[in-house]
Design an enzyme around this catalytic site. Sequence first.
Site, PDB file in Angstrom:
ATOM      1  N   LYS A  49       0.847  -1.204   0.000  1.00  0.00           N
ATOM      2  CA  LYS A  49       0.000   0.000   0.000  1.00  0.00           C
ATOM      3  C   LYS A  49       0.878   1.248   0.000  1.00  0.00           C
ATOM      4  CE  LYS A  49      -3.752  -2.477   2.232  1.00  0.00           C
ATOM      5  NZ  LYS A  49      -4.426  -2.886   3.467  1.00  0.00           N
ATOM      6  N   GLN A  93      -4.937  -1.402   9.744  1.00  0.00           N
ATOM      7  CA  GLN A  93      -4.745  -2.728   9.144  1.00  0.00           C
ATOM      8  C   GLN A  93      -5.318  -3.811  10.064  1.00  0.00           C
ATOM      9  OE1 GLN A  93      -3.359  -3.365   5.995  1.00  0.00           O
ATOM     10  NE2 GLN A  93      -4.065  -5.424   6.394  1.00  0.00           N
ATOM     11  N   ASP A 116     -10.995   2.678   3.798  1.00  0.00           N
ATOM     12  CA  ASP A 116     -11.340   1.259   3.632  1.00  0.00           C
ATOM     13  C   ASP A 116     -12.840   1.077   3.394  1.00  0.00           C
ATOM     14  OD1 ASP A 116      -9.300  -0.603   3.574  1.00  0.00           O
ATOM     15  OD2 ASP A 116      -9.017  -0.628   5.749  1.00  0.00           O
TER      16      ASP A 116
END
Length: 277
Positions: A49, A93, A116
Amino acid sequence: MATILDGKLIRDQILSELKPRVAALAAPPQLVVVLIGDDPASQVYVKNKIAACAAIGIKSRQLSPPASISTEDLLTLIRGLNFDPEVHGILVQLPLPPHVDAGRILEAVAPAKDVDGFHPINAGRLLAGAPGLRPCTPSGIMELLRRYKIPIEGRKAVVVGRSEIVGKPMAILLLQANATVTICHSRTVNLAEECKRADILVAAIGRAEYIGSDHIQPGAVVIDVGMNRVSGRLTGDVDPEAMARLSSAYTPVPGGVGPLTIAMLMANTVQAAENAG
Ligand code: NDP
């Protein structure tokens, strides 16, 4: 011969379209990734990422609090990022350590910075068809279908898996594109029969090569979301031989859905920065 739906190709298209949008902003977008603990898979995802950010001019920062951090301290950290005007995207995460209340953490992220797309506000906006940040994996799959000109309207779509991050939002997006959608899960009776009705079959269950030739209608489009490690090798949820033989088009593992997820994370970060400007 089945068409291989090349996720890397589409990822590169999406990223190259984002570059001028990043350049047009007064200040570069910034993504903050919070990584807790030393899960090797999470470390690889975060590294990828951050590399994607660098490739298109997004500023990124990784925060790695100790694995012992309490839910309260993590909430304080997230709230600080929410109030920082230079931060446009916040990604926590997963998985979080078991002692941390993941639900409270994800709800603490400001919906406008929730790149997200996991916050209940964004999930609600998705359900309502209102603008909002969408979960990256399903929105990446929609981009793939769109860019390969795979018709969706009026077709039968079957999504296997009903998680909040893949299965459910995938089903909603397909529904909004006017597919007739069936959602299957671990309690579905006669899964193969349900799957075999699909013109578009999306497998997101987390079981290596569980979907086989019994589940695939000849000529169907098959999207394999699965990422399973079997003896160190990455495999999908669908038997690749059956997919190649029976489908009209399919996503390989690796190189299918995975690259799209990161591309859409970048797209959400740019979108969040544009919205903030
Ligand atoms: P979850 O474990 O959260 O959900 C799995 C879903 O599959 C559940 O809804 C479960 O049903 C269903 N399921 C499990 N076993 C069966 C079965 N035998 N028959 C039918 N349905 C079943 O997984 P995720 O949605 O998070 O992820 C799914 C897969 O996608 C994983 O391999 C994951 O690694 C991968 N993934 C890949 C990404 C990418 O970028 N390529 C991104 C995110 C995930 P029930 O609800 O009844 O328990």
